[in-house]
Design a protein around this motif. Structure first.
Motif, PDB file in Angstrom:
ATOM      1  N   LYS A 140       7.041 -14.368 -49.786  1.00  8.97           N
ATOM      2  CA  LYS A 140       6.213 -15.773 -49.733  1.00  8.97           C
ATOM      3  C   LYS A 140       6.983 -16.645 -50.736  1.00  8.97           C
ATOM      4  O   LYS A 140       7.270 -17.748 -50.208  1.00  8.97           O
ATOM      5  CB  LYS A 140       4.772 -15.684 -49.912  1.00  8.97           C
ATOM      6  CG  LYS A 140       4.073 -17.091 -49.626  1.00  8.97           C
ATOM      7  CD  LYS A 140       2.629 -16.628 -49.935  1.00  8.97           C
ATOM      8  CE  LYS A 140       1.877 -18.000 -49.469  1.00  8.97           C
ATOM      9  NZ  LYS A 140       1.428 -18.905 -50.926  1.00  8.97           N
ATOM     10  N   GLU A 144       9.200 -19.988 -49.592  1.00  5.93           N
ATOM     11  CA  GLU A 144       8.552 -21.344 -50.462  1.00  5.93           C
ATOM     12  C   GLU A 144       9.943 -21.923 -51.163  1.00  5.93           C
ATOM     13  O   GLU A 144       9.665 -23.010 -51.209  1.00  5.93           O
ATOM     14  CB  GLU A 144       7.529 -21.257 -50.673  1.00  5.93           C
ATOM     15  CG  GLU A 144       6.165 -20.895 -50.100  1.00  5.93           C
ATOM     16  CD  GLU A 144       4.832 -20.720 -50.843  1.00  5.93           C
ATOM     17  OE1 GLU A 144       4.922 -20.329 -52.101  1.00  5.93           O
ATOM     18  OE2 GLU A 144       3.684 -20.573 -49.820  1.00  5.93           O
ATOM     19  N   HIS A 149       7.739 -21.767 -44.781  1.00  2.22           N
ATOM     20  CA  HIS A 149       6.465 -21.091 -44.820  1.00  2.22           C
ATOM     21  C   HIS A 149       6.416 -19.971 -44.011  1.00  2.22           C
ATOM     22  O   HIS A 149       7.230 -19.520 -43.260  1.00  2.22           O
ATOM     23  CB  HIS A 149       5.528 -22.016 -44.167  1.00  2.22           C
ATOM     24  CG  HIS A 149       5.542 -22.244 -42.851  1.00  2.22           C
ATOM     25  ND1 HIS A 149       6.355 -23.051 -42.212  1.00  2.22           N
ATOM     26  CD2 HIS A 149       4.766 -21.753 -41.777  1.00  2.22           C
ATOM     27  CE1 HIS A 149       6.055 -23.153 -40.951  1.00  2.22           C
ATOM     28  NE2 HIS A 149       5.342 -22.225 -40.447  1.00  2.22           N
ATOM     29  N   SER A 151       3.665 -16.818 -41.801  1.00  2.00           N
ATOM     30  CA  SER A 151       2.183 -16.540 -41.528  1.00  2.00           C
ATOM     31  C   SER A 151       2.300 -15.190 -40.670  1.00  2.00           C
ATOM     32  O   SER A 151       3.436 -14.826 -40.693  1.00  2.00           O
ATOM     33  CB  SER A 151       1.698 -17.746 -40.731  1.00  2.00           C
ATOM     34  OG  SER A 151       2.389 -17.631 -39.374  1.00  2.00           O
TER      35      SER A 151
END
Length: 174
Positions: A140, A144, A149, A151
């Motif tokens: 993550k 970033e 992003h 998910s």
């Protein structure tokens, strides 16, 4: 050995604050194929399909870490299935490539998906699936760092899919 691995993972995570992106063209398909080929040695029963993946502008080392962790997790968490299947692909969403890694493994309860990317958050016991609980937090952070992003969607004992973007024209954080 477990403590050493945990310390190494924490150090790797903490170093991301000092990383400098060295962007280049990254052939995502070639990178994913190499990672899957290496993992196939440890997981010979797994079937892994890799679709057409676009080339992106990103840091090659960081992208290899991202894909290595996500594809490695897919192999690991599907390894107890009779027919482990992993799929890596991409689509264009709002003009940006969105990559995905899908497996038919253990999965997790979707209500805990928000915690998945925090340090030391695990959905399964160490005895069931070894690991330190650092990998997805690192993934993550690296995504970033590229302005993207990530998910996750999952259903226990059915399937899990991780989707992520890398913003190829985004400047690295200051």
């Amino acid at each position: 050995q477990k403590m050493d691995r945990l310390i190494q993972d924490i150090l790797e995570y903490s170093r991301t604050d000092r990383l400098v992106r060295k962007d280049a063209e990254v052939d995502m398909e070639k990178c994913a194929r190499e990672i899957a080929q290496d993992l196939k040695v440890s997981y010979p029963a797994a079937e892994c399909s890799i679709g057409e993946l676009p080339t992106v502008t990103a840091d090659p080392t960081m992208v290899k870490q991202i894909l290595g962790n996500l594809i490695g997790n897919a192999f690991k968490f599907s390894s107890k299935r009779a027919d482990p299947r992993i799929e890596v692909g991409a689509s264009i969403v709002n003009g940006v490539p969105e990559f995905y890694v899908r497996d038919n493994g253990a999965g997790f309860n979707q209500k805990y998906a928000g915690k998945l990317f925090n340090l030391f958050q695990r959905m399964h016991s160490e005895q069931e699936f070894p690991g330190t609980g650092v990998g997805l937090a690192l993934v993550k952070r690296l995504i970033e760092f590229h302005g993207g992003h990530i998910s996750a969607e999952s259903e226990p004992d059915v399937a899990t899919v991780f989707r992520f973007t890398l913003a190829p024209d985004a400047a690295p954080p200051a």
